[in-house]
Design a protein around this motif. Structure first.
Motif, PDB file in Angstrom:
ATOM      1  N   GLY A   1       0.811  -1.215   0.000  1.00 50.98           N
ATOM      2  CA  GLY A   1       0.000   0.000   0.000  1.00 50.98           C
ATOM      3  C   GLY A   1       0.841   1.261   0.000  1.00 50.98           C
ATOM      4  O   GLY A   1       0.496   2.260  -0.656  1.00 50.98           O
ATOM      5  N   ALA A   2       1.962   1.241   0.735  1.00 52.71           N
ATOM      6  CA  ALA A   2       2.848   2.411   0.770  1.00 52.71           C
ATOM      7  C   ALA A   2       3.471   2.674  -0.599  1.00 52.71           C
ATOM      8  O   ALA A   2       3.527   3.816  -1.060  1.00 52.71           O
ATOM      9  N   ILE A   3       3.952   1.614  -1.253  1.00 59.72           N
ATOM     10  CA  ILE A   3       4.563   1.775  -2.582  1.00 59.72           C
ATOM     11  C   ILE A   3       3.540   2.311  -3.578  1.00 59.72           C
ATOM     12  O   ILE A   3       3.802   3.274  -4.326  1.00 59.72           O
ATOM     13  N   GLN A   4       2.360   1.715  -3.592  1.00 63.72           N
ATOM     14  CA  GLN A   4       1.326   2.114  -4.545  1.00 63.72           C
ATOM     15  C   GLN A   4       0.845   3.539  -4.293  1.00 63.72           C
ATOM     16  O   GLN A   4       0.693   4.335  -5.230  1.00 63.72           O
ATOM     17  N   SER A   5       0.611   3.884  -3.036  1.00 62.73           N
ATOM     18  CA  SER A   5       0.101   5.223  -2.728  1.00 62.73           C
ATOM     19  C   SER A   5       1.148   6.300  -2.972  1.00 62.73           C
ATOM     20  O   SER A   5       0.814   7.426  -3.367  1.00 62.73           O
ATOM     21  N   PHE A   6       2.430   5.983  -2.762  1.00 61.54           N
ATOM     22  CA  PHE A   6       3.484   6.963  -3.037  1.00 61.54           C
ATOM     23  C   PHE A   6       3.607   7.215  -4.537  1.00 61.54           C
ATOM     24  O   PHE A   6       3.783   8.360  -4.968  1.00 61.54           O
ATOM     25  N   VAL A   7       3.529   6.151  -5.334  1.00 61.18           N
ATOM     26  CA  VAL A   7       3.568   6.326  -6.788  1.00 61.18           C
ATOM     27  C   VAL A   7       2.397   7.183  -7.247  1.00 61.18           C
ATOM     28  O   VAL A   7       2.545   8.103  -8.068  1.00 61.18           O
ATOM     29  N   PHE A   8       1.209   6.915  -6.701  1.00 55.89           N
ATOM     30  CA  PHE A   8       0.021   7.687  -7.081  1.00 55.89           C
ATOM     31  C   PHE A   8       0.156   9.143  -6.651  1.00 55.89           C
ATOM     32  O   PHE A   8      -0.189  10.064  -7.411  1.00 55.89           O
ATOM     33  N   ALA A   9       0.664   9.388  -5.434  1.00 49.72           N
ATOM     34  CA  ALA A   9       0.814  10.756  -4.944  1.00 49.72           C
ATOM     35  C   ALA A   9       1.852  11.535  -5.754  1.00 49.72           C
ATOM     36  O   ALA A   9       1.665  12.725  -6.046  1.00 49.72           O
ATOM     37  N   LEU A  10       2.947  10.873  -6.143  1.00 51.46           N
ATOM     38  CA  LEU A  10       3.963  11.548  -6.954  1.00 51.46           C
ATOM     39  C   LEU A  10       3.419  11.932  -8.329  1.00 51.46           C
ATOM     40  O   LEU A  10       3.825  12.957  -8.897  1.00 51.46           O
ATOM     41  N   CYS A  11       2.505  11.125  -8.850  1.00 49.45           N
ATOM     42  CA  CYS A  11       1.941  11.413 -10.172  1.00 49.45           C
ATOM     43  C   CYS A  11       0.856  12.480 -10.130  1.00 49.45           C
ATOM     44  O   CYS A  11       0.611  13.156 -11.140  1.00 49.45           O
ATOM     45  N   THR A  12       0.214  12.653  -8.977  1.00 51.50           N
ATOM     46  CA  THR A  12      -0.928  13.571  -8.902  1.00 51.50           C
ATOM     47  C   THR A  12      -0.640  14.860  -8.148  1.00 51.50           C
ATOM     48  O   THR A  12      -1.337  15.856  -8.350  1.00 51.50           O
ATOM     49  N   GLU A  13       0.362  14.862  -7.289  1.00 56.70           N
ATOM     50  CA  GLU A  13       0.648  16.048  -6.475  1.00 56.70           C
ATOM     51  C   GLU A  13       2.064  16.549  -6.767  1.00 56.70           C
ATOM     52  O   GLU A  13       3.044  15.901  -6.416  1.00 56.70           O
ATOM     53  N   ARG A  14       2.162  17.714  -7.421  1.00 56.41           N
ATOM     54  CA  ARG A  14       3.463  18.280  -7.790  1.00 56.41           C
ATOM     55  C   ARG A  14       3.884  19.432  -6.867  1.00 56.41           C
ATOM     56  O   ARG A  14       5.016  19.909  -6.954  1.00 56.41           O
ATOM     57  N   ASP A  15       3.000  19.871  -5.997  1.00 55.65           N
ATOM     58  CA  ASP A  15       3.309  20.979  -5.088  1.00 55.65           C
ATOM     59  C   ASP A  15       4.144  20.450  -3.920  1.00 55.65           C
ATOM     60  O   ASP A  15       3.669  19.653  -3.109  1.00 55.65           O
ATOM     61  N   ARG A  16       5.384  20.900  -3.839  1.00 56.67           N
ATOM     62  CA  ARG A  16       6.284  20.400  -2.796  1.00 56.67           C
ATOM     63  C   ARG A  16       5.820  20.791  -1.406  1.00 56.67           C
ATOM     64  O   ARG A  16       6.126  20.098  -0.418  1.00 56.67           O
ATOM     65  N   ARG A  17       5.100  21.885  -1.290  1.00 57.10           N
ATOM     66  CA  ARG A  17       4.648  22.318   0.026  1.00 57.10           C
ATOM     67  C   ARG A  17       3.679  21.320   0.654  1.00 57.10           C
ATOM     68  O   ARG A  17       3.606  21.214   1.877  1.00 57.10           O
ATOM     69  N   GLN A  18       2.946  20.588  -0.198  1.00 57.52           N
ATOM     70  CA  GLN A  18       2.003  19.611   0.335  1.00 57.52           C
ATOM     71  C   GLN A  18       2.702  18.397   0.943  1.00 57.52           C
ATOM     72  O   GLN A  18       2.097  17.659   1.732  1.00 57.52           O
ATOM     73  N   TRP A  19       3.957  18.188   0.578  1.00 64.29           N
ATOM     74  CA  TRP A  19       4.692  17.044   1.107  1.00 64.29           C
ATOM     75  C   TRP A  19       5.321  17.346   2.471  1.00 64.29           C
ATOM     76  O   TRP A  19       5.835  16.432   3.128  1.00 64.29           O
ATOM     77  N   LYS A  20       5.272  18.586   2.896  1.00 60.42           N
ATOM     78  CA  LYS A  20       5.822  18.975   4.192  1.00 60.42           C
ATOM     79  C   LYS A  20       4.737  18.839   5.250  1.00 60.42           C
ATOM     80  O   LYS A  20       3.664  19.434   5.136  1.00 60.42           O
ATOM     81  N   ILE A  21       5.010  18.059   6.278  1.00 57.07           N
ATOM     82  CA  ILE A  21       4.045  17.866   7.363  1.00 57.07           C
ATOM     83  C   ILE A  21       4.660  18.387   8.654  1.00 57.07           C
ATOM     84  O   ILE A  21       5.715  17.922   9.092  1.00 57.07           O
ATOM     85  N   ASP A  22       4.005  19.375   9.245  1.00 60.75           N
ATOM     86  CA  ASP A  22       4.453  19.946  10.513  1.00 60.75           C
ATOM     87  C   ASP A  22       3.789  19.205  11.672  1.00 60.75           C
ATOM     88  O   ASP A  22       3.010  18.272  11.484  1.00 60.75           O
TER      89      ASP A  22
END
Length: 382
Positions: free
Chosen positions: A231-252
């Motif tokens: 699930g982690a591999i699949q969801s990361f591939v999907f997120a990389l293809c759909t989300e290009r905004d680097r700010r969304q990858w930062k979690i505070d």
């Protein structure tokens, strides 16, 4: 005798308690997801981080408790784990959160109550479950499933008069609404309903696939670890293809991190282990029957922290859900007792047949000896 009965009672109650724990965890995580969908977070990134936490939690458990399971990894098991990661992880969760963003949680959770019915139809179609509609147990399972679905529909679609609530006079949902929430575009209502239906179908496919996997790979810690990893591999591939905004990858250190961590460690990590064990012991239909309890728990928690009231509709629906669940569990337990009785009778018949054969063999041997003595005497006289 009392000790044996008490041990048997505890063993029978264990799956029920564990499934209630699973649905309780899901209820808490659902409340947190409702709040996160309002603050503009990237949902695909959130799901990816969730399965990273889940993998980090389950893999060490599998390596510590079930290290021997690595020797039994085959191509078939890995393919089944890939499907479990898809139907029970990346696809299911992404469909669910997207549905929450497009339509109200009422419609989304309502569609999730189709899971027992879909699982029942699929299990019967694949001959994993016998309907046995001519027996009281079979009728109880069918009526219990329909009662749970009907109660869930009443709980979500009919409110009625307000009765009471357990409010703590706080509304957490309003505290996490930002200026950039996920808004539903025009004409997206039907699409949101279809996504919720897809979530229910994905859940059912996950239960069925997990049951098939348990037949060849009966290690629940390792099953949970493989599901989380896939699930982690699949969801990361999907997120990389759909989300290009680097700010969304930062979690505070905020609600997003708490939701991702609790969803990964509890809802995906702990619950995956418990679900894998219960599916292996009781089958996919038994596990799916507890899904309607999620609505009851969510309604209670929402009453506490979201200032929502218990209404006539919610109380009626909750009663039907509990009664339906009891009927289904009664039907399953009656079938299990019938199977045990049949097995015991077959063993008794087999033992009797063995004793009979031994007696016949001994009798025949005795007759043979008597005949030999008679022949000797006859020869002596001659």
């Amino acid at each position: 005798m009392v000790k044996l009965l008490s041990v048997e009672t505890i063993e029978n109650a264990k799956p029920i308690v564990l499934m209630i724990v699973v649905q309780s965890i899901y209820a808490v995580v659902n409340i947190m997801l409702k709040m996160v969908t309002n603050d503009g977070s990237s949902l695909s990134v959130l799901i990816a981080y969730r399965f990273v936490f889940s993998t980090a939690f389950t893999v060490p458990l599998a390596l510590f408790f079930e290290r021997r399971s690595v020797q039994n990894l085959t191509g078939k098991v890995l393919f089944q784990a890939f499907l479990c990661g898809l139907f029970g992880g990346s696809l299911q969760q992404n469909l669910y959160v997207k549905s929450l963003a497009l339509v109200s949680a009422t419609y989304t959770i309502t569609m999730l109550n189709l899971i027992p019915a879909i699982t029942y139809v699929m299990a019967v179609s694949l001959r994993m479950e016998k309907p046995n509609l001519g027996t009281p147990a079979g009728k109880a399972k069918l009526i219990g499933t329909l009662s749970g679905i009907g109660g869930a529909m009443i709980l979500t679609l009919y409110k009625g008069k307000r009765l009471f609530n357990f409010s703590m006079h706080i509304d957490l949902l309003q505290q996490y609404v930002t200026s950039t929430p996920h808004k539903s575009p025009s004409g997206s209502h039907v699409w949101g309903i279809m996504l919720a239906l897809g979530t229910s179908l994905s859940f059912s496919l996950w239960y069925i696939t997990q049951s098939k996997m348990a037949a060849n790979f009966p290690w629940h810690y390792s099953t949970a670890a493989l599901t989380s990893l896939m699930g982690a591999i699949q969801s990361f591939v999907f997120a990389l293809c759909t989300e290009r905004d680097r700010r969304q990858w930062k979690i505070d250190w905020n609600l997003r991190l708490l939701t991702a961590a609790s969803g990964g460690i509890l809802a995906s990590g702990v619950c995956f282990v418990l679900l894998a064990w219960c599916v292996r012991m009781k089958g996919p239909l038994y596990v799916s029957a507890f899904n309607p309890l999620l609505l009851v728990l969510v309604a209670f928690i929402a009453s506490l922290v979201l200032d929502e009231y218990i209404t006539v509709g919610s109380l009626t629906g909750a009663t039907l859900i509990v009664c339906g669940l009891y009927m289904l569990l009664w039907g399953k337990s009656k079938e299990a007792r019938q199977v045990d009785n049949n097995n015991n009778m077959n063993e008794m018949v087999s033992v009797k047949d063995t004793d009979k054969c031994d007696s016949i063999h001994i009798a025949n041997s005795s007759l043979t000896c008597i005949q030999k003595d008679h022949d000797k005497n006859t020869l002596g006289e001659v």
